[in-house]
Design a protein around this motif. Structure first.
Motif, PDB file in Angstrom:
ATOM      1  N   ASP A 188      59.996  35.683  37.772  1.00  0.00           N
ATOM      2  CA  ASP A 188      61.376  35.760  37.772  1.00  0.00           C
ATOM      3  C   ASP A 188      62.012  36.976  37.001  1.00  0.00           C
ATOM      4  N   ARG A 189      63.054  37.272  37.373  1.00  0.00           N
ATOM      5  CA  ARG A 189      63.852  38.420  36.945  1.00  0.00           C
ATOM      6  C   ARG A 189      64.957  38.088  35.848  1.00  0.00           C
ATOM      7  N   GLY A 207      60.788  46.249  29.297  1.00  0.00           N
ATOM      8  CA  GLY A 207      59.312  46.273  29.125  1.00  0.00           C
ATOM      9  C   GLY A 207      58.638  47.114  29.898  1.00  0.00           C
ATOM     10  N   GLY A 208      57.600  46.582  30.615  1.00  0.00           N
ATOM     11  CA  GLY A 208      56.780  47.134  31.558  1.00  0.00           C
ATOM     12  C   GLY A 208      57.286  47.234  33.093  1.00  0.00           C
ATOM     13  N   PHE A 209      56.578  47.891  34.023  1.00  0.00           N
ATOM     14  CA  PHE A 209      56.640  47.945  35.333  1.00  0.00           C
ATOM     15  C   PHE A 209      56.551  46.562  35.927  1.00  0.00           C
ATOM     16  N   PHE A 210      57.431  46.330  36.867  1.00  0.00           N
ATOM     17  CA  PHE A 210      57.469  45.135  37.483  1.00  0.00           C
ATOM     18  C   PHE A 210      57.649  45.264  38.853  1.00  0.00           C
ATOM     19  N   VAL A 211      57.429  44.035  39.966  1.00  0.00           N
ATOM     20  CA  VAL A 211      57.676  44.017  41.349  1.00  0.00           C
ATOM     21  C   VAL A 211      58.938  44.140  41.436  1.00  0.00           C
ATOM     22  N   THR A 212      59.640  44.748  42.143  1.00  0.00           N
ATOM     23  CA  THR A 212      61.225  44.817  42.397  1.00  0.00           C
ATOM     24  C   THR A 212      61.479  44.462  44.231  1.00  0.00           C
ATOM     25  N   ASP A 214      60.059  42.384  47.690  1.00  0.00           N
ATOM     26  CA  ASP A 214      59.514  41.060  48.253  1.00  0.00           C
ATOM     27  C   ASP A 214      58.341  41.707  49.190  1.00  0.00           C
ATOM     28  N   ALA A 215      58.413  42.751  49.553  1.00  0.00           N
ATOM     29  CA  ALA A 215      57.483  43.747  50.286  1.00  0.00           C
ATOM     30  C   ALA A 215      56.257  43.910  49.382  1.00  0.00           C
ATOM     31  N   ASP A 216      56.606  43.910  48.309  1.00  0.00           N
ATOM     32  CA  ASP A 216      55.275  44.369  47.276  1.00  0.00           C
ATOM     33  C   ASP A 216      54.778  43.126  46.557  1.00  0.00           C
ATOM     34  N   GLY A 217      55.379  41.979  46.643  1.00  0.00           N
ATOM     35  CA  GLY A 217      54.590  41.023  46.106  1.00  0.00           C
ATOM     36  C   GLY A 217      56.033  39.932  45.746  1.00  0.00           C
ATOM     37  N   VAL A 218      55.770  39.049  44.517  1.00  0.00           N
ATOM     38  CA  VAL A 218      56.580  38.256  43.886  1.00  0.00           C
ATOM     39  C   VAL A 218      57.596  38.981  42.946  1.00  0.00           C
ATOM     40  N   GLN A 219      58.730  39.155  43.203  1.00  0.00           N
ATOM     41  CA  GLN A 219      59.694  39.979  42.227  1.00  0.00           C
ATOM     42  C   GLN A 219      59.853  39.385  41.000  1.00  0.00           C
ATOM     43  N   GLY A 220      59.586  40.191  40.001  1.00  0.00           N
ATOM     44  CA  GLY A 220      59.696  39.823  38.522  1.00  0.00           C
ATOM     45  C   GLY A 220      58.103  39.948  37.862  1.00  0.00           C
ATOM     46  N   ALA A 508      68.107  43.176  36.192  1.00  0.00           N
ATOM     47  CA  ALA A 508      67.265  42.092  35.844  1.00  0.00           C
ATOM     48  C   ALA A 508      65.821  42.619  36.046  1.00  0.00           C
ATOM     49  N   VAL A 509      64.985  42.515  34.836  1.00  0.00           N
ATOM     50  CA  VAL A 509      63.743  43.264  34.891  1.00  0.00           C
ATOM     51  C   VAL A 509      62.750  41.893  34.761  1.00  0.00           C
ATOM     52  N   GLY A 510      61.472  42.550  34.631  1.00  0.00           N
ATOM     53  CA  GLY A 510      60.213  41.578  34.155  1.00  0.00           C
ATOM     54  C   GLY A 510      60.345  41.300  32.906  1.00  0.00           C
ATOM     55  N   ASP A 511      59.295  41.798  32.217  1.00  0.00           N
ATOM     56  CA  ASP A 511      59.206  41.308  30.746  1.00  0.00           C
ATOM     57  C   ASP A 511      60.091  42.208  29.546  1.00  0.00           C
TER      58      ASP A 511
END
Length: 517
Positions: A188-189, A207-212, A214-220, A508-511
């Motif tokens: 989640d984000r 925090g760190g880098f995250f998936v933004t 859907d083409a690259d994975g699960v967002q967040g 909205a971000v990851g961690d």
């Protein structure tokens, strides 16, 4: 040009040291002597014993940025060699324009060439974006590939304004905790300030880098190593910088980390290459077997044909579906079921998904009621194992900025740029951007800092080199770059403190990193 660039670098450290270096020791400071008066813009807030936040604007009255038109280099690179620059300038003059050729030097990276990086060609100096866009259209009509740019983003000349926030947490006085968190679900984000408000945080940063996408994975989901409450929730993208918050942040350190996870069924083993990500997709690369590269590569999604991925209870979303095999494990690691991919992670259990050869391994070795053991190992570059307890967390990004008290930016090694391909990572690394940074001073105090950016005439941001010099000016002996750009955010007492750069507002971000009472 070389003397001018040297002056810019020295001046940057002087301005930052004068304006904010004292923020770490928390005494009154004033805007730098060469800055225009900015009465009342500097603030210090004692958020809690041992936690203070300093905010202000670094200003350079001599900086005169403007809008200009820049010609794209060969292959859409931002720069070209001298012969290309001279030839392009000649063509522009023949077309009736007055071009200028600018030399661009390599920043002070630890692992790239030195001297001239390349040459760029520009036309004009304009007071507004609209004027520059009008000029761009005329140059483009003459057959050139061009963009309108704000010269305040150039790292080769001083920035006129940089809005910064610096939080200093002293573990000798602070009785709360500092922890990385992905809040409720790693799939989640959420906005940094929203998490801070829910947790009643004193200070928080993204925090760190995250998936933004859907083409690259699960967002967040995270695109690098991450651990929360002692549990590894994402694997390293190669050897990259990480902030380790041990004992609730009372013992913090910064190190490049790697991670390995091994699944064992009886006497047979198989390497797990991911945690909480879509099998076959590796954001930021950096895993064995990844193509087109096993090295870390910022914002590139690599492929894994034979991929084994673990999903933890914090993955509170639908599991990825598709070809391959899925094994559901109970809390003791015993096989509950084997079948197609999909569904959800059971409470207290975990899931393994495999594609390619990993799918074959699961099919051959997963037996109902039998155990599949998972060994997780995190190590630093010295080979020391990082053992995680319930009050430990890890947040990571790239690259390292300061090491052992010296500026040591390993941008090429950590994959944020490619010296052989200037079209990769040039703007990310060498152009001023919003940045979030973390560091530690010689007394073990944690420094969390942000600079706003992408706001011409308001706040330009930092290059990676400027981020390193900034952290060093604050007394950091170790520092790393966290996620930046539109993700950069600092919340104080649950409210957003900085001005984020996305047009839609705070991202909205990851961690996030949360300073909790």
């Amino acid at each position: 040009m070389r003397n001018e660039e040297s002056t810019v670098r020295r001046g940057l450290g002087t301005r930052m040291g004068a304006a904010l270096g004292a923020a770490v020791v928390l005494v009154a400071v004033h805007p730098p002597a060469q800055a225009a008066p900015d009465t009342g813009s500097w603030t210090t807030e004692a958020v809690a014993p041992g936690v203070r936040v300093r905010a202000g604007v670094l200003r350079d009255a001599d900086a005169k940025p403007s809008w200009t038109v820049t010609v794209q280099g060969p292959g859409s690179a931002p720069l070209g060699d001298r012969s290309w620059a001279d030839a392009t300038a000649g063509r522009l003059r023949d077309a009736g324009f007055e071009p200028r050729v600018e030399r661009v030097a390599w920043p002070a990276y630890a692992d790239t060439p030195h001297g001239t990086m390349g040459w760029r060609v520009r036309v004009g100096s304009y007071g507004t974006s609209g004027d520059a866009q009008g000029a761009r259209e005329k140059v483009a009509a003459a057959g050139f590939s061009v963009v309108a740019e704000w010269t305040g983003y150039d790292g080769q000349r001083p920035a006129d304004r940089e809005s910064v926030h610096v939080a200093v947490i002293d573990p000798a006085r602070f009785t709360g905790t500092v922890a990385a968190t992905h809040d409720v679900s790693v799939a989640d984000r959420e906005k940094t300030s929203s998490v801070a408000a829910k947790r009643h945080s004193l200070v928080a940063v993204n925090g760190g880098f995250f998936v933004t996408s859907d083409a690259d994975g699960v967002q967040g989901t995270m695109a690098g190593i991450a651990a929360y409450e002692g549990e590894l929730e994402s694997m390293a993208a190669g050897s990259r910088a990480a902030l380790i918050l041990a004992d609730g942040g009372r013992h913090a350190r910064i190190a490049d980390l790697t991670s390995t996870v091994t699944a064992r069924a009886g006497s047979s083993t198989y390497a797990v290459q991911g945690i909480n990500r879509v099998p076959g997709k590796v954001r930021n690369c950096g895993r064995p077997g990844a193509t087109p590269t096993e090295l870390p590569r910022q914002d590139l999604t690599c492929s894994e044909a034979d991929d084994l991925v673990k999903f933890t209870p914090r993955f509170r979303a639908a599991l990825p579906a598709g070809p391959g095999t899925q094994v559901v494990l109970d809390a003791d690691g015993r096989v509950v079921s084997t079948g197609p991919r999909g569904g959800t992670v059971p409470a207290g259990g975990s899931v393994l998904q495999g594609i390619g050869a990993a799918s074959d391994w699961l099919t051959a070795h997963a037996r109902q009621g039998e155990r599949i053991a998972l060994e997780e190992v995190v190590r630093d570059t010295a080979g020391r194992r990082v053992r995680l307890d319930a009050d430990d967390s890890i947040v990571s990004a790239a690259p390292t900025l300061v090491k052992d008290g010296r500026i040591a930016i390993d941008a090429a090694t950590e994959g944020t740029l490619d010296p052989k391909n200037l079209s990769f990572g040039y703007a990310w690394s060498n152009v001023r951007q919003p940045r979030t940074m973390a560091g530690l001073d010689a007394k073990g105090r944690l420094i969390l800092a942000t600079v706003d950016g992408r706001q011409p005439g308001v706040s330009e941001g930092f290059t990676l080199e400027e981020a390193a010099r900034f952290m060093r000016s604050l007394g950091a002996v170790q520092a790393l770059n966290l996620d930046g750009g539109g993700s950069t955010a600092m919340a104080v007492n649950g409210r957003l403190a900085n001005v984020t750069s996305d047009a839609t507002g705070e991202r909205a971000v990851g961690d996030t990193v949360q300073v909790l009472p």
